[in-house]
Scaffold this motif. Sequence first.
Motif, mmCIF file in Angstrom:
data_model
loop_
_atom_site.group_PDB
_atom_site.id
_atom_site.type_symbol
_atom_site.label_atom_id
_atom_site.label_comp_id
_atom_site.label_asym_id
_atom_site.label_seq_id
_atom_site.Cartn_x
_atom_site.Cartn_y
_atom_site.Cartn_z
ATOM 1 N N ALA A 152 0.827 -1.201 0.000
ATOM 2 C CA ALA A 152 0.000 0.000 0.000
ATOM 3 C C ALA A 152 0.864 1.253 0.000
ATOM 4 C CB ALA A 152 -0.931 0.005 1.210
ATOM 5 N N VAL A 153 0.317 2.319 -0.581
ATOM 6 C CA VAL A 153 0.954 3.627 -0.544
ATOM 7 C C VAL A 153 0.044 4.537 0.275
ATOM 8 C CG1 VAL A 153 1.879 5.545 -1.897
ATOM 9 C CG2 VAL A 153 1.910 3.231 -2.854
ATOM 10 N N VAL A 154 0.593 5.137 1.330
ATOM 11 C CA VAL A 154 -0.186 5.977 2.239
ATOM 12 C C VAL A 154 0.065 7.448 1.915
ATOM 13 C CG1 VAL A 154 -0.486 6.664 4.656
ATOM 14 C CG2 VAL A 154 -0.267 4.233 4.054
ATOM 15 N N CYS A 155 -0.975 8.119 1.395
ATOM 16 C CA CYS A 155 -0.878 9.538 1.028
ATOM 17 C C CYS A 155 -1.908 10.365 1.795
ATOM 18 C CB CYS A 155 -1.109 9.717 -0.468
ATOM 19 S SG CYS A 155 0.121 8.930 -1.502
ATOM 20 N N VAL A 156 -2.329 9.874 2.946
ATOM 21 C CA VAL A 156 -3.332 10.599 3.739
ATOM 22 C C VAL A 156 -2.621 11.629 4.627
ATOM 23 C CG1 VAL A 156 -4.873 8.594 3.724
ATOM 24 C CG2 VAL A 156 -3.278 8.909 5.624
ATOM 25 N N PRO A 157 -3.386 12.572 5.214
ATOM 26 C CA PRO A 157 -2.744 13.541 6.110
ATOM 27 C C PRO A 157 -2.094 12.851 7.323
ATOM 28 C CG PRO A 157 -4.958 14.263 5.523
ATOM 29 C CD PRO A 157 -4.810 12.873 5.011
ATOM 30 N N ALA A 158 -1.121 13.532 7.925
ATOM 31 C CA ALA A 158 -0.357 12.989 9.047
ATOM 32 C C ALA A 158 -1.253 12.459 10.169
ATOM 33 C CB ALA A 158 0.587 14.069 9.594
ATOM 34 N N THR A 159 -2.333 13.177 10.441
ATOM 35 C CA THR A 159 -3.208 12.808 11.558
ATOM 36 C C THR A 159 -3.958 11.492 11.315
ATOM 37 O OG1 THR A 159 -4.816 14.276 10.521
ATOM 38 C CG2 THR A 159 -3.623 15.134 12.446
ATOM 39 N N GLU A 160 -4.063 11.091 10.041
ATOM 40 C CA GLU A 160 -4.823 9.889 9.696
ATOM 41 C C GLU A 160 -3.932 8.667 9.488
ATOM 42 O OE1 GLU A 160 -8.326 10.065 9.034
ATOM 43 O OE2 GLU A 160 -8.004 12.008 10.007
ATOM 44 N N ALA A 161 -2.625 8.901 9.312
ATOM 45 C CA ALA A 161 -1.738 7.864 8.778
ATOM 46 C C ALA A 161 -1.657 6.615 9.660
ATOM 47 C CB ALA A 161 -0.349 8.446 8.537
ATOM 48 N N GLN A 162 -1.544 6.787 10.977
ATOM 49 C CA GLN A 162 -1.403 5.631 11.860
ATOM 50 C C GLN A 162 -2.666 4.747 11.801
ATOM 51 O OE1 GLN A 162 1.259 4.527 13.662
ATOM 52 N NE2 GLN A 162 0.061 2.797 14.423
ATOM 53 N N ARG A 163 -3.819 5.400 11.893
ATOM 54 C CA ARG A 163 -5.084 4.671 11.895
ATOM 55 C C ARG A 163 -5.283 3.917 10.569
ATOM 56 N NH1 ARG A 163 -9.840 5.723 10.221
ATOM 57 N NH2 ARG A 163 -9.262 7.814 9.527
ATOM 58 N N VAL A 164 -5.050 4.620 9.469
ATOM 59 C CA VAL A 164 -5.200 4.010 8.144
ATOM 60 C C VAL A 164 -4.237 2.831 7.981
ATOM 61 C CG1 VAL A 164 -4.711 4.424 5.689
ATOM 62 C CG2 VAL A 164 -6.190 5.996 6.950
ATOM 63 N N SER A 165 -2.987 3.001 8.443
ATOM 64 C CA SER A 165 -1.988 1.933 8.294
ATOM 65 C C SER A 165 -2.378 0.697 9.084
ATOM 66 C CB SER A 165 -0.622 2.421 8.757
ATOM 67 O OG SER A 165 -0.248 3.559 8.052
ATOM 68 N N GLU A 166 -2.929 0.910 10.279
ATOM 69 C CA GLU A 166 -3.375 -0.235 11.078
ATOM 70 C C GLU A 166 -4.490 -0.993 10.360
ATOM 71 O OE1 GLU A 166 -4.332 1.283 14.990
ATOM 72 O OE2 GLU A 166 -2.249 1.892 15.351
ATOM 73 N N GLN A 167 -5.399 -0.246 9.727
ATOM 74 C CA GLN A 167 -6.472 -0.891 8.958
ATOM 75 C C GLN A 167 -5.897 -1.679 7.780
ATOM 76 O OE1 GLN A 167 -8.860 2.505 7.944
ATOM 77 N NE2 GLN A 167 -10.044 2.462 9.847
ATOM 78 N N LEU A 168 -4.893 -1.091 7.128
ATOM 79 C CA LEU A 168 -4.264 -1.763 5.986
ATOM 80 C C LEU A 168 -3.630 -3.071 6.424
ATOM 81 C CD1 LEU A 168 -2.558 1.320 4.270
ATOM 82 C CD2 LEU A 168 -4.337 -0.110 3.256
ATOM 83 N N VAL A 169 -2.900 -3.037 7.535
ATOM 84 C CA VAL A 169 -2.222 -4.234 8.031
ATOM 85 C C VAL A 169 -3.247 -5.288 8.457
ATOM 86 C CG1 VAL A 169 -0.681 -5.126 9.824
ATOM 87 C CG2 VAL A 169 -0.117 -2.993 8.664
ATOM 88 N N ALA A 170 -4.315 -4.847 9.117
ATOM 89 C CA ALA A 170 -5.362 -5.778 9.533
ATOM 90 C C ALA A 170 -5.995 -6.476 8.321
ATOM 91 C CB ALA A 170 -6.434 -5.032 10.331
ATOM 92 N N ALA A 171 -6.049 -5.756 7.184
ATOM 93 C CA ALA A 171 -6.651 -6.341 5.981
ATOM 94 C C ALA A 171 -5.695 -7.239 5.206
ATOM 95 C CB ALA A 171 -7.160 -5.212 5.071
ATOM 96 N N GLY A 172 -4.395 -7.223 5.590
ATOM 97 C CA GLY A 172 -3.458 -8.129 4.934
ATOM 98 C C GLY A 172 -2.233 -7.479 4.304
ATOM 99 N N VAL A 173 -2.163 -6.146 4.350
ATOM 100 C CA VAL A 173 -1.007 -5.454 3.751
ATOM 101 C C VAL A 173 0.250 -5.740 4.569
ATOM 102 C CG1 VAL A 173 0.011 -3.144 3.436
ATOM 103 C CG2 VAL A 173 -2.266 -3.660 2.516
ATOM 104 N N ARG A 174 1.374 -6.001 3.879
ATOM 105 C CA ARG A 174 2.637 -6.342 4.560
ATOM 106 C C ARG A 174 3.787 -5.424 4.190
ATOM 107 N NH1 ARG A 174 -0.420 -7.961 7.282
ATOM 108 N NH2 ARG A 174 -0.855 -10.051 8.077
ATOM 109 N N GLY A 175 3.537 -4.476 3.286
ATOM 110 C CA GLY A 175 4.573 -3.514 2.898
ATOM 111 C C GLY A 175 3.918 -2.170 2.640
ATOM 112 N N ILE A 176 4.465 -1.101 3.244
ATOM 113 C CA ILE A 176 3.847 0.217 3.121
ATOM 114 C C ILE A 176 4.876 1.254 2.679
ATOM 115 C CG2 ILE A 176 2.848 2.140 4.467
ATOM 116 C CD1 ILE A 176 1.279 0.107 6.062
ATOM 117 N N LEU A 177 4.507 2.021 1.656
ATOM 118 C CA LEU A 177 5.264 3.210 1.283
ATOM 119 C C LEU A 177 4.526 4.391 1.888
ATOM 120 C CD1 LEU A 177 7.459 4.717 -0.275
ATOM 121 C CD2 LEU A 177 6.076 4.497 -2.340
ATOM 122 N N ASN A 178 5.149 5.038 2.877
ATOM 123 C CA ASN A 178 4.463 6.067 3.655
ATOM 124 C C ASN A 178 4.958 7.468 3.319
ATOM 125 O OD1 ASN A 178 3.070 7.461 5.751
ATOM 126 N ND2 ASN A 178 4.885 7.285 7.073
#
Lengths: 209, 209
Positions: A152-178
């Motif tokens: 996944a590529v995370v392009c959300v605002p700083a305040t959202e990034a942690q929450r969004v990344s946790e959702q991504l990982v919970a859904a199966g994502v194993r590599g993140i470009l932040n």
Amino acid sequence: MALAKTIPGASPRMVERLSLYRRVLQQTSAAGSHSTYSHELAAACRVSAVQVRRDLMTVGYSGSTKSGYEIKPLLVAMDTFLGNTGPVDVALVGVGHLGRAVLAFLCWRHPRFVPVAFDRDTRLTERVLDGVHCLPVEQMADTIQEQQIRIAVVCVPATEAQRVSEQLVAAGVRGILNFAPVTLFLPSYVFIENIDISVALEKVAFFTG
Amino acid sequence: MALAKTIPGASPRMVERLSLYRRVLQQTSAAGSHSTYSHELAAACRVSAVQVRRDLMTVGYSGSTKSGYEIKPLLVAMDTFLGNTGPVDVALVGVGHLGRAVLAFLCWRHPRFVPVAFDRDTRLTERVLDGVHCLPVEQMADTIQEQQIRIAVVCVPATEAQRVSEQLVAAGVRGILNFAPVTLFLPSYVFIENIDISVALEKVAFFTG
């Protein structure tokens, strides 16, 4: 940087250098050259020639002192090593200016990566951007699970990034470009690559005399 | 990477790590903490605790084993070392989606860097974007010379990047943050930092199991 996958002889820095070499070789090849020397590649990438030779040996390719490296087979060897085979689905979250830039870049310059875009803004999620349907963020987890998306590529605002990344990982994502300018706290089996514009600009300011 | 300026004990990788530590410390401080340990900082930045202690000693700061590092004075020491004093003018060339993202980022999140934007599209150059007047690219060289701008961010298409960078250097720029996915060939006294989205994404793909 903890590694999600361990490959003998391959460090993240080395993979980064290989990608750079490849880009230079593609440029050189497009300009009409058939071979190159380690010192030429080294100068273009601003590393030492010894480093270039060591990296290319890891890939399983060695040049001759006389005629250097043949570019075409070297590119094939690098593609094989870097695993450049077949398309890879990528979830892109956040389609503001940065997300749009990444999307355009992937669609037009890097067809290997096939993006699926998500945003919470319904004005965006009804549109096709650079040939990609943008889906509402509520469909993110299900889509990632169904399509077995791992990157996944995370392009959300700083305040959202942690929450969004946790959702991504919970859904199966194993590599993140932040791209969000915050440090993500995620399990060590998730590979994280940060692109931080302010860190990069501070480095430039520091070393510019 | 050849260095435009040589500082004893400071490598580009170290400056990068220091910027990262600082970002984590700012987050930790904002969350209400007054002190931190090298192993906490190490875990957040995914480096070793030994590395953290070595880097912070270069900055001239050492913690106690018992209570760790005090965050506030440590941040001051890091700002002093990184030269975070006073505003720095930055020329930003190319105000497409990526340029807009960088511009917004600098204006709202990083007031130390004061951008002047340039584009060849006259529809953009008549507008104020994120509080910044966007000037026609024809005024680039003169503006850089007059304002003695030393740092530039290149957000133009790949095909334009080499030409634009040469113009920037001729006008006096000595440090470039390059987002264009090409290798720039410039004099070694110019510090170049490349942010290449495809190199980063390839790294993530490689290490994601």
